[in-house]
Design an enzyme around this catalytic site. Structure first.
Site, PDB file in Angstrom:
ATOM      1  N   SER A 119     100.326  -4.126  98.236  1.00 19.21           N
ATOM      2  CA  SER A 119      99.060  -4.779  97.868  1.00 19.21           C
ATOM      3  C   SER A 119      97.899  -5.419  98.974  1.00 19.21           C
ATOM      4  CB  SER A 119      99.504  -5.965  97.060  1.00 19.21           C
ATOM      5  OG  SER A 119     100.894  -6.240  97.005  1.00 19.21           O
ATOM      6  N   HIS A 140      97.584   1.235  94.060  1.00 10.56           N
ATOM      7  CA  HIS A 140      98.108   0.023  93.801  1.00 10.56           C
ATOM      8  C   HIS A 140      97.774  -0.406  92.401  1.00 10.56           C
ATOM      9  CE1 HIS A 140      97.205  -4.390  94.134  1.00 10.56           C
ATOM     10  NE2 HIS A 140      98.267  -4.589  94.281  1.00 10.56           N
ATOM     11  N   GLU A 152      94.274   0.606  91.931  1.00 10.48           N
ATOM     12  CA  GLU A 152      93.329   0.906  93.120  1.00 10.48           C
ATOM     13  C   GLU A 152      93.627   2.091  93.551  1.00 10.48           C
ATOM     14  OE1 GLU A 152      91.424  -3.347  93.594  1.00 10.48           O
ATOM     15  OE2 GLU A 152      93.676  -3.204  93.806  1.00 10.48           O
ATOM     16  N   ASN A 191      92.687  -7.939  94.088  1.00 13.42           N
ATOM     17  CA  ASN A 191      93.478  -9.184  94.778  1.00 13.42           C
ATOM     18  C   ASN A 191      92.516  -9.771  95.582  1.00 13.42           C
ATOM     19  OD1 ASN A 191      95.851  -9.094  93.652  1.00 13.42           O
ATOM     20  ND2 ASN A 191      96.673  -7.693  95.296  1.00 13.42           N
TER      21      ASN A 191
HETATM   22  N1  LIG Z   1     105.212  -7.985  92.482  1.00 16.98           N
HETATM   23  C1  LIG Z   1     103.663  -7.709  92.329  1.00 16.98           C
HETATM   24  O1  LIG Z   1     103.143  -8.301  91.305  1.00 16.98           O
HETATM   25  C2  LIG Z   1     103.284  -6.465  92.952  1.00 16.98           C
HETATM   26  C3  LIG Z   1     101.878  -5.929  92.609  1.00 16.98           C
HETATM   27  C4  LIG Z   1     101.187  -5.088  93.282  1.00 16.98           C
HETATM   28  C5  LIG Z   1     101.739  -4.484  94.114  1.00 16.98           C
HETATM   29  N2  LIG Z   1     103.068  -4.946  94.782  1.00 16.98           N
HETATM   30  C6  LIG Z   1     103.715  -4.438  95.829  1.00 16.98           C
HETATM   31  O2  LIG Z   1     104.460  -3.383  95.461  1.00 16.98           O
HETATM   32  C7  LIG Z   1     105.423  -3.427  96.346  1.00 16.98           C
HETATM   33  C8  LIG Z   1     107.031  -3.897  95.848  1.00 16.98           C
HETATM   34  O3  LIG Z   1     106.937  -5.016  95.489  1.00 16.98           O
HETATM   35  P1  LIG Z   1     107.901  -5.563  94.367  1.00 16.98           P
HETATM   36  O4  LIG Z   1     107.217  -6.848  93.604  1.00 16.98           O
HETATM   37  O5  LIG Z   1     108.154  -4.663  93.269  1.00 16.98           O
HETATM   38  O6  LIG Z   1     109.070  -5.901  95.081  1.00 16.98           O
HETATM   39  P2  LIG Z   1     110.558  -6.245  94.693  1.00 16.98           P
HETATM   40  O7  LIG Z   1     111.304  -7.082  95.746  1.00 16.98           O
HETATM   41  O8  LIG Z   1     110.610  -6.414  93.150  1.00 16.98           O
HETATM   42  O9  LIG Z   1     111.261  -4.807  94.689  1.00 16.98           O
HETATM   43  C9  LIG Z   1     111.359  -4.118  95.933  1.00 16.98           C
HETATM   44  C10 LIG Z   1     112.597  -3.219  95.857  1.00 16.98           C
HETATM   45  O10 LIG Z   1     112.598  -2.083  96.889  1.00 16.98           O
HETATM   46  C11 LIG Z   1     114.142  -1.995  97.128  1.00 16.98           C
HETATM   47  N3  LIG Z   1     114.335  -1.520  98.569  1.00 16.98           N
HETATM   48  C12 LIG Z   1     113.971  -2.342  99.710  1.00 16.98           C
HETATM   49  N4  LIG Z   1     114.242  -1.474 100.626  1.00 16.98           N
HETATM   50  C13 LIG Z   1     114.147  -0.165 100.449  1.00 16.98           C
HETATM   51  C14 LIG Z   1     114.317   1.414 101.034  1.00 16.98           C
HETATM   52  N5  LIG Z   1     114.218   1.445 102.183  1.00 16.98           N
HETATM   53  N6  LIG Z   1     114.529   2.221  99.978  1.00 16.98           N
HETATM   54  C15 LIG Z   1     114.587   1.988  98.685  1.00 16.98           C
HETATM   55  N7  LIG Z   1     114.513   0.912  97.869  1.00 16.98           N
HETATM   56  C16 LIG Z   1     114.198  -0.168  98.921  1.00 16.98           C
HETATM   57  C17 LIG Z   1     114.670  -3.457  97.216  1.00 16.98           C
HETATM   58  O11 LIG Z   1     116.070  -3.361  97.077  1.00 16.98           O
HETATM   59  C18 LIG Z   1     114.204  -3.843  95.826  1.00 16.98           C
HETATM   60  O12 LIG Z   1     114.687  -3.611  94.657  1.00 16.98           O
HETATM   61  C19 LIG Z   1     105.044  -4.115  97.524  1.00 16.98           C
HETATM   62  O13 LIG Z   1     104.538  -3.442  98.706  1.00 16.98           O
HETATM   63  C20 LIG Z   1     104.350  -5.355  96.919  1.00 16.98           C
HETATM   64  O14 LIG Z   1     103.266  -5.689  97.905  1.00 16.98           O
HETATM   65  C21 LIG Z   1     103.629  -5.940  94.311  1.00 16.98           C
END
Ligand SMILES: NC(=O)c1ccc[n+]([C@@H]2O[C@H](COP(=O)([O-])OP(=O)(O)OC[C@H]3O[C@@H](n4cnc5c(N)ncnc54)[C@H](O)[C@@H]3O)[C@@H](O)[C@H]2O)c1
Length: 315
Positions: A119, A140, A152, A191
């Site tokens: 993000s 995104h 995005e 964002n």
């Molecule tokens: N949460 C949101 O609202 C949101 C929205 C858009 C984008 N994002 C982006 O999406 C990405 C993930 O965010 P999220 O909220 O789903 O995070 P999250 O913490 O809910 O999930 C991340 C997952 O990745 C796993 N993980 C960590 N290292 C790993 C690896 N090396 N290999 C495989 N799995 C691994 C973790 O165990 C976890 O289950 C981030 O880059 C975040 O910025 C998040």
């Protein structure tokens, strides 16, 4: 032709992105570092699909079909070896993403496209340690990714044109609304807009102008009510540019200009009060109520989506 999708990271976003592809007939591999995270993701996907069935979007058999399309593995090599399109949704920590990309470079098919769901990180930064920028994009998705249409898309200077085109086609093919950025920009589009609004919301809260609930209502019952159909640029046209010229000149000088997170967010986060996931944030949530609130949010998104597609209002 893109058939096999691999989603790496099965948290909030990864599980939901995997679901979005599976319901559209793609074979999906979902990867994480521990089995327990994958089973949690599976439960989340089952719950999401059940809400879609309850809302009449899918039949029970569609749900089962979608579930059968998703495979789960903690073995990264096995998860990516057949992938045509790989999306990483691991935590927003650059070192973790670099480490993953270095592994992918050794493991994936030479023609596989890699997408990051970051993000906030710039694509040029993501590609600092590896050599596949020509087939790298950012896709995104917005939370909840199986429901919110926006995706995005950001390309690297070196991303091949056909990689961008294939990505846009893929995203459109799962019923999403892709928006391609013409250049790199921190926070992309949505964002930046959302953060600008939230900065002001938390400023109003700090200044005691209204309660947290009322500030939220001022958005959901006011501008937010029409934002699903009319964006801020067109709203300026609708309101009259002469009117908006005065609004900007009168209000803009008083808007908050802070450069970091609002104090209350920093304070509560420091105390481990993270919102629905810990039961307390700005508001408090009973465990059941938090799940119910999430499901209600999803139900409302589904209803809004139905209205948007019925009227074809965006066309
Ligand atoms: N949460 C949101 O609202 C949101 C929205 C858009 C984008 N994002 C982006 O999406 C990405 C993930 O965010 P999220 O909220 O789903 O995070 P999250 O913490 O809910 O999930 C991340 C997952 O990745 C796993 N993980 C960590 N290292 C790993 C690896 N090396 N290999 C495989 N799995 C691994 C973790 O165990 C976890 O289950 C981030 O880059 C975040 O910025 C998040």
């Amino acid at each position: 032709m893109i058939k096999n999708i691999t989603v790496i990271g099965s948290g909030v976003m990864g599980s939901s992105i995997a679901q979005a592809f599976a319901v559209n007939g793609y074979f999906v591999m979902l990867n994480d570092v521990k089995e327990e995270f994958l089973s949690k993701a599976k439960n989340r996907i089952v719950e999401n699909l059940s809400v879609l069935v309850e809302e009449g979007v899918f039949q029970e058999e569609d749900k089962e079909k979608a579930l059968s399309k998703i495979n789960y593995s903690i073995d990264l090599q096995a998860a990516v070896s057949e992938a045509d399109f790989i999306i990483e949704a691991i935590p927003e920590v650059i070192e973790l993403k670099w480490e993953l990309f270095q592994k992918l470079e050794q493991m994936m098919k030479p023609e596989a496209i890699v997408a990051s769901n970051t993000s906030t990180l710039l694509i040029s930064r993501l590609m600092e340690k590896t050599n596949f920028a020509d087939r790298m994009v950012i896709t995104h998705f917005f939370n909840p990714a199986h429901l919110v249409p926006l995706v995005e898309i950001v390309k690297h200077d070196q991303t091949k044109k056909e990689v961008v085109e294939k990505t846009i086609d893929l995203i459109k093919g799962i019923g999403k609304s892709p928006v391609l950025l013409k250049k790199e920009m921190n926070g992309f589009i949505a964002n930046r807009l959302q953060t600008a609004l939230m900065r002001e919301a938390f400023y109003l809260l700090k200044e005691g102008v209204a309660s947290a609930r009322d500030i939220d209502t001022a958005v959901t019952s006011g501008p937010g009510f029409r934002w699903a159909f009319t964006g801020p640029i067109e709203i300026a046209d609708f309101g009259g540019l002469d009117t908006w010229e005065r609004v900007f000149d009168n209000v803009a000088p008083d808007l908050d200009e802070s450069k970091g997170a609002p104090e209350i967010i920093r304070e509560l986060a420091g105390q481990g009060k993270l919102g629905t996931k810990t039961g307390e944030g700005i508001f408090t949530y009973e465990e059941i109520a938090a799940l119910e609130k999430l499901n209600n949010r999803d139900r409302r998104c589904i209803q809004l989506q139905k209205v948007k597609s019925k009227k074809n209002i965006d066309a």
